[in-house]
Write an enzyme that holds these catalytic residues in place. Structure first.
Site, short mmCIF file in Angstrom:
data_model
loop_
_atom_site.label_atom_id
_atom_site.label_comp_id
_atom_site.label_asym_id
_atom_site.label_seq_id
_atom_site.Cartn_x
_atom_site.Cartn_y
_atom_site.Cartn_z
N ASP A 207 0.84 -1.19 0.00
CA ASP A 207 0.00 0.00 0.00
C ASP A 207 0.88 1.25 0.00
O ASP A 207 1.86 1.34 0.73
CB ASP A 207 -0.90 -0.03 1.25
CG ASP A 207 -1.91 1.08 1.29
OD1 ASP A 207 -2.77 1.12 0.40
OD2 ASP A 207 -1.82 1.92 2.21
N GLU A 275 1.84 -0.18 -4.99
CA GLU A 275 0.85 0.81 -5.40
C GLU A 275 1.54 2.17 -5.41
O GLU A 275 2.02 2.63 -4.37
CB GLU A 275 -0.33 0.83 -4.42
CG GLU A 275 -1.34 1.92 -4.74
CD GLU A 275 -2.26 2.24 -3.57
OE1 GLU A 275 -3.44 2.53 -3.81
OE2 GLU A 275 -1.79 2.23 -2.41
#
Length: 546
Positions: A207, A275
């Site tokens: 993330d 990401e």
């Protein structure tokens, strides 16, 4: 196939199709209205039948759930809401027995303010973990140390009365940022990754991977040029008004990435998928996947934006070819943070089913890995969740201009029955009536369903050399048609997409084209293609002009 055999294939990720499961909304096994690990395990045969290669599971760690698991209070345990560590181990064992790999979502840039690390860090300025988070003194007038903004609205700095300092939070104030300039923080997070690798995971979705490190000097971010906004963000969020030069994507971040990669390389087949949200997305992606010392692959937000015109998407691919053509990209057209693609790309015209098919065909035609978000294979549309039922803190803050992320996170419909086969209790988010006819039980076994379309096209993708190994060569777009070729030394596959609600013609600069390989209500003959609204065609070029 056991895990040892799976790990022998260290390059599995290069063309993998990864299915994202949002565990709260996938399958509830105990009737509390919230999906869980046992529910995922029960549905693994469905994923195997769909034809994906791996499952990515969004966070299930202990958490106060203020951001639904992206605020971790214990990285080394399962939140009781989702089950137990044994339930996770069973999930991994079952997945591996089905030849499915398991990737989990690691949220390393920040923790929950309920994490023991933060409790210790905020206690005073001299304890052993005092510098584990990003603390800074106020300016002489009491205001925050700089102009950095939170993605969730307002300043990225929160005043803490215990230390009489501000701490940094790029997201909610309850999600303080860890200080990666502190070596002990990096060491602790590497041990978190090792803990899960030992338990059999096949990799991590990382993330906000470029958010880990901040500018030590805490310099102000400059404004965006007039009329421009950062990435895919909307002007209603002031975060988009800045050029994010100092609050993320710092050079020191790559040092940690390389340490994490070195750890994963000790577990053959383990993969890092990052990401990346940045102003220069593909340039940053190229840097983060450079060589064999950093991420194996990463994805950006360019195909998660609302603009879906043929010329815009051609520009996205042109940017990729210019800045990151040698990089390992993982593409996606949807995930748990954006409006569902069947609704988001409504400018294509046609029906939601046609848009879902066309988005899938486009996704599976691109080079590298792909992520499919749960329910895309059913054609689920965005749900209009009433304000009083919103759960997403971002959506509540940004309402009504942006409706947040609840509309793409509603429960997976497995049947038409009450609770949609997702739960016997009250679902944590409402189940949309319009999703019930699209339920899994309604589609599996129907050769004309979107699910059958996915199974068929995933099978073609798996066995088509040009789609797995071919380079991408972009052709000139029109106002309606996106066109490119996938090229190997042995063949050229022409890919055409009519991204409009009107029929379109496309002239092909070729002497001859073979009979259409596969199409969605389109035809290629010689040097001319005729495409119905929201359709695609694939053809093999058998003779090229020079």
């Amino acid at each position: 196939m056991n895990h040892a055999r799976l790990r022998q294939d260290t390059g599995w990720w290069r063309h993998a199709v990864i299915y994202e499961v949002y565990p709260r909304s996938f399958q509830d096994s105990n009737g509390d209205g919230i999906g869980d690990l046992d529910g995922i395990t029960a549905r693994l045969p469905y994923l195997k039948g769909l034809g994906v290669d791996a499952v990515w599971i969004a966070p299930f760690f202990r958490s106060p759930m203020r951001d639904f698991g992206y605020d971790v209070s214990d990285y080394l345990d399962v939140d009781p809401m989702f089950g137990t560590m044994r339930a996770f181990e069973t999930l991994v064992e079952c997945a591996h027995s089905l030849e499915l790999r398991v990737m989990i979502d690691l949220v390393l840039s920040h923790s929950s303010d309920q994490h023991p690390w933060f409790a210790a860090s905020r206690a005073d300025r001299s304890n052993l973990q005092a510098d584990w988070y990003v603390w800074a003194d106020a300016k002489p007038d009491g205001t925050p140390p700089n102009n950095w903004l939170s993605i969730f609205g307002g300043s990225a700095w929160q005043w803490d009365t215990r230390r009489e300092q501000y701490y940094l939070h790029n997201f909610l104030a309850s999600q303080p940022d860890l200080n990666f300039h502190t070596p002990a923080v990096q060491d602790a997070l590497l041990e978190v990754a090792r803990f899960w690798l030992v338990r059999g995971v096949d990799g991590f979705r990382l993330d906000t991977v470029n958010f880990y490190t901040h500018d030590r000097q805490l310099r102000n971010n400059p404004p965006q040029p007039a009329g421009r906004f950062a990435g895919a963000a909307h002007r209603s969020n002031p975060y988009a008004w800045q050029r994010h030069l100092h609050d993320k994507t710092q050079p020191e971040n790559l040092v940690f990435i390389e340490r994490l990669r070195a750890l994963c390389d000790g577990f053959p087949g383990a993969v890092l998928l990052g990401e990346i949200g940045d102003d220069q997305q593909y340039k940053t992606l190229a840097e983060y996947t450079e060589g064999d010392r950093r991420l194996q692959m990463a994805y950006v937000f360019r195909l998660l934006e609302r603009d879906c015109s043929a010329r815009h998407l051609a520009g996205v691919l042109e940017e990729y070819l210019r800045d990151a053509s040698r990089s390992r990209v993982c593409w996606s057209v949807g995930n748990h943070d954006v409006e569902r693609v069947a609704s988001r790309w409504s400018a294509w015209g046609g029906t939601a089913r046609q848009r879902a098919e066309l988005a899938a065909a486009l996704l599976l035609s691109l080079p590298g890995g792909k992520c499919v978000y749960q329910g895309e294979e059913l054609g689920l549309t965005e749900v209009d969740v009433p304000f009083e039922q919103l759960r997403d803190p971002f959506g509540i803050t940004m309402w009504p201009q942006k409706m947040g992320r609840d509309g793409c996170r509603t429960p997976m419909p497995w049947t038409r029955a009450p609770g949609a086969g997702f739960t016997t209790g009250t679902p944590w988010l409402p189940i949309a009536d319009e999703h019930l006819p699209l339920a899994v039980r309604e589609q599996v076994g129907d050769p004309h369903s979107l699910h059958a379309f996915y199974v068929d096209w995933l099978g073609w993708h798996r066995h088509e050399p040009a789609l797995r190994h071919g380079s991408l060569q972009l052709l000139a777009p029109t106002d309606q048609v996106l066109a490119f070729e996938r090229v190997t030394p042995d063949e050229t596959l022409l890919c055409l997409f009519n991204l409009s609600g009107e029929a379109a013609d496309y002239r092909i600069d070729r002497a001859a084209v073979a009979v259409t390989e596969r199409s969605m209500d389109a035809r290629v003959e010689g040097g001319q293609a005729r495409l119905a609204p929201c359709s695609a065609a694939f053809a093999r070029v058998v003779q090229k002009t020079k």
